[in-house]
Design an enzyme around this catalytic site. Structure first.
Site, PDB file in Angstrom:
ATOM      1  N   GLY A  71     -45.932 110.662 -29.425  1.00  0.00           N
ATOM      2  CA  GLY A  71     -45.067 109.893 -28.536  1.00  0.00           C
ATOM      3  C   GLY A  71     -44.277 108.873 -29.330  1.00  0.00           C
ATOM      4  O   GLY A  71     -43.089 108.642 -29.067  1.00  0.00           O
ATOM      5  N   SER A  72     -44.907 108.282 -30.314  1.00  0.00           N
ATOM      6  CA  SER A  72     -44.216 107.294 -31.152  1.00  0.00           C
ATOM      7  C   SER A  72     -43.021 107.924 -31.854  1.00  0.00           C
ATOM      8  O   SER A  72     -41.946 107.328 -31.948  1.00  0.00           O
ATOM      9  CB  SER A  72     -45.178 106.724 -32.208  1.00  0.00           C
ATOM     10  OG  SER A  72     -46.251 106.068 -31.590  1.00  0.00           O
ATOM     11  N   ASN A 151     -48.294 100.909 -20.275  1.00  0.00           N
ATOM     12  CA  ASN A 151     -49.610 101.304 -20.757  1.00  0.00           C
ATOM     13  C   ASN A 151     -50.690 100.249 -20.544  1.00  0.00           C
ATOM     14  O   ASN A 151     -51.861 100.559 -20.501  1.00  0.00           O
ATOM     15  CB  ASN A 151     -49.538 101.696 -22.235  1.00  0.00           C
ATOM     16  CG  ASN A 151     -48.714 100.745 -23.059  1.00  0.00           C
ATOM     17  OD1 ASN A 151     -47.522 100.562 -22.805  1.00  0.00           O
ATOM     18  ND2 ASN A 151     -49.324 100.109 -24.034  1.00  0.00           N
ATOM     19  N   GLN A 179     -47.240 107.417 -20.597  1.00  0.00           N
ATOM     20  CA  GLN A 179     -48.330 107.145 -19.647  1.00  0.00           C
ATOM     21  C   GLN A 179     -48.135 107.867 -18.320  1.00  0.00           C
ATOM     22  O   GLN A 179     -49.103 108.165 -17.629  1.00  0.00           O
ATOM     23  CB  GLN A 179     -48.437 105.640 -19.372  1.00  0.00           C
ATOM     24  CG  GLN A 179     -48.974 104.825 -20.531  1.00  0.00           C
ATOM     25  CD  GLN A 179     -50.441 105.106 -20.841  1.00  0.00           C
ATOM     26  OE1 GLN A 179     -51.216 105.514 -19.981  1.00  0.00           O
ATOM     27  NE2 GLN A 179     -50.815 104.899 -22.093  1.00  0.00           N
ATOM     28  N   SER A 199     -46.486 112.611 -24.696  1.00  0.00           N
ATOM     29  CA  SER A 199     -47.481 112.804 -25.751  1.00  0.00           C
ATOM     30  C   SER A 199     -48.681 113.559 -25.214  1.00  0.00           C
ATOM     31  O   SER A 199     -49.107 113.324 -24.080  1.00  0.00           O
ATOM     32  CB  SER A 199     -47.911 111.440 -26.299  1.00  0.00           C
ATOM     33  OG  SER A 199     -48.915 111.600 -27.275  1.00  0.00           O
ATOM     34  N   ALA A 200     -49.243 114.466 -26.031  1.00  0.00           N
ATOM     35  CA  ALA A 200     -50.321 115.341 -25.555  1.00  0.00           C
ATOM     36  C   ALA A 200     -51.645 114.603 -25.349  1.00  0.00           C
ATOM     37  O   ALA A 200     -52.362 114.865 -24.394  1.00  0.00           O
ATOM     38  CB  ALA A 200     -50.531 116.497 -26.534  1.00  0.00           C
ATOM     39  N   HIS A 201     -51.955 113.664 -26.240  1.00  0.00           N
ATOM     40  CA  HIS A 201     -53.335 113.132 -26.205  1.00  0.00           C
ATOM     41  C   HIS A 201     -53.603 112.169 -25.060  1.00  0.00           C
ATOM     42  O   HIS A 201     -54.738 111.768 -24.828  1.00  0.00           O
ATOM     43  CB  HIS A 201     -53.715 112.501 -27.551  1.00  0.00           C
ATOM     44  CG  HIS A 201     -53.144 111.155 -27.840  1.00  0.00           C
ATOM     45  ND1 HIS A 201     -53.884 110.003 -27.668  1.00  0.00           N
ATOM     46  CD2 HIS A 201     -51.939 110.761 -28.288  1.00  0.00           C
ATOM     47  CE1 HIS A 201     -53.132 108.962 -28.012  1.00  0.00           C
ATOM     48  NE2 HIS A 201     -51.949 109.396 -28.389  1.00  0.00           N
ATOM     49  N   THR A 237     -42.725 122.254 -40.726  1.00  0.00           N
ATOM     50  CA  THR A 237     -43.384 123.432 -40.152  1.00  0.00           C
ATOM     51  C   THR A 237     -44.161 123.015 -38.914  1.00  0.00           C
ATOM     52  O   THR A 237     -44.877 122.019 -38.930  1.00  0.00           O
ATOM     53  CB  THR A 237     -44.319 124.081 -41.200  1.00  0.00           C
ATOM     54  OG1 THR A 237     -43.511 124.442 -42.324  1.00  0.00           O
ATOM     55  CG2 THR A 237     -45.017 125.319 -40.643  1.00  0.00           C
ATOM     56  N   CYS A 325     -52.918  91.946 -29.270  1.00  0.00           N
ATOM     57  CA  CYS A 325     -51.920  92.977 -29.568  1.00  0.00           C
ATOM     58  C   CYS A 325     -52.506  93.928 -30.599  1.00  0.00           C
ATOM     59  O   CYS A 325     -52.235  95.099 -30.614  1.00  0.00           O
ATOM     60  CB  CYS A 325     -50.614  92.426 -30.126  1.00  0.00           C
ATOM     61  SG  CYS A 325     -50.384  90.700 -29.927  1.00  0.00           S
TER      62      CYS A 325
END
Ligand SMILES: *Cc1c(COP(=O)(O)O)cnc(C)c1O
Length: 377
Positions: A71-72, A151, A179, A199-201, A237, A325
């Site tokens: 995601g970043s 988030n 999120q 993002s997948a995780h 790749t 933070c």
């Protein structure tokens, strides 16, 4: 010890069905998707199937999805890619004060390169000020980037209203939906979203893989150059196993959306109700109505969130402290500061984020320990 995990906004467990799909691509299906022989083409096909699964979750075309490493990375690609591609057109970007560091720190980098960034304020619920957004627009504005859901406090932004404003002024609109995606319904066509990060995780997929949706016709510069994968926009790749896992996670998220949302909301509402009944002066942060179904963020008067976090950890309970933070830093987070939370309350802030695996019994166990530690301190 049995782990009770209430930090699903930080990451989630890979689902068995997702892992099962991924495994062959770590070993037997090792072909390079760019290779022309059969085992290469097989993996190319696997990537294209995943692209369809991701596109179906947010209602876009497959050729509008670019796979990334997180995601970043999707956020960086957007901010920098749009800034560099539109240098001639303008040098101004609008974002909010409560974005993820992937957005805020990309903005910091762009500021050093001469770009101008406006950071829009939010109200006490964490919702951005639309009038301020409009007033910041200039003829130099090339991008508006506002997150779909926060988030920390779970607040959902008025995405369609923001997209209408962007459209009216002919400005590209990006949303960090890491999120939100998979947790609440998203339809990029209907909502008028031009670019979107996911993002997948965060949705029971693997770590280290994400995607960026870019509406057809929008040009952006590539920030990772190389062999030209992903139509030359993101070389390297492909992480085939990861991409296959992301695709499967999206497929499942779409199928289970209604049930998933209802279940999380029920658990979360029960938790919030119990905390408010049993813990005096506990303050719920973020909007009650416009909120992710699995998020509860509370400030506990006279508590120290890190102390509380470690006490809960000793009982196998995983939560996140809202005050730091980064570890070792006791300043309130930028999000809690932006919603105007007093520093003293901010220091006693804990984020609870519920997920697929949580049950009502888990929440009772959490409540029991939470009450004990808060009353003891
Ligand atoms: C987790 C998160 C990110 C970063 O995603 P990664 O895949 O962990 O890099 C970006 N934005 C938001 C809102 C997030 O919650």
């Amino acid at each position: 010890m049995n782990i009770k995990y209430f930090d699903n906004a930080a990451t989630t467990r890979v689902k068995e069905e997702v892992l099962k799909e991924m495994i062959p691509y770590f070993s037997v299906q090792y072909g390079n998707p760019s290779s022309l022989y059969t085992i290469g083409r097989y993996n190319k096909k696997a990537i294209e199937k995943a692209r369809r699964q991701v596109a179906d979750l947010i209602n876009c075309e497959t050729n509008e999805i670019y796979f990334t490493a997180s995601g970043s990375e999707s956020d960086n690609m957007t901010l920098k890619g749009i800034a560099y591609a539109n240098k001639e057109k303008g040098n101004h970007i609008i974002t909010s004060k409560i974005e993820h560091p992937a957005i805020l720190n990309s903005c910091k980098t762009l500021e050093k390169q001469g770009y101008k960034i406006s950071y829009i304020n939010v109200n006490k619920d964490g919702i951005i000020d639309l009038n301020e957004l409009i007033s910041e627009i200039t003829n130099q504005t090339i991008l508006i980037s506002v997150m779909f859901a926060n988030n920390e406090i779970g607040t959902i932004q008025p995405i369609e209203e923001i997209s209408k404003i962007a459209k009216k002024y002919n400005i590209i609109f990006h949303t960090d939906a890491v999120q939100a995606c998979g947790n609440i319904p998203i339809n990029v066509k209907k909502m008028g979203i031009d670019m979107l990060s996911l993002s997948a995780h965060k949705i029971n997929g693997p770590k280290g893989v994400g995607a960026l949706y870019v509406k057809k016709g929008i040009n952006f510069d590539s920030i990772i150059n190389g062999g030209g994968q992903e139509k030359g926009k993101r070389s390297g790749t492909e992480n085939v196993a990861g991409i296959v896992g992301l695709g499967k996670a999206c497929e499942i998220a779409k199928k289970q959306m209604d049930n998933h949302m209802a279940r999380l909301k029920e658990l979360r509402d029960y938790f919030v109700e119990q905390v408010e009944e049993n813990i005096p002066n506990a303050k719920l942060n973020g909007s009650r109505e416009n909120r992710l179904p699995g998020n509860a963020n509370f400030s506990f008067e006279n508590s120290d969130s890190q102390e509380l976090l470690f006490k809960l950890d000793s009982k196998g309970i995983c939560v996140s402290s809202g005050s730091a933070c980064s570890s070792g830093n006791s300043n309130p987070s930028h999000v809690l500061t932006a919603i105007g939370l007093e520093k003293k309350l901010a220091q006693g802030t804990i984020r609870f984020t519920f997920g697929e695996d949580n049950t009502k019994e888990d929440i009772d166990y959490l409540l029991e320990n939470l009450k004990e530690f808060i009353f003891l301190s």
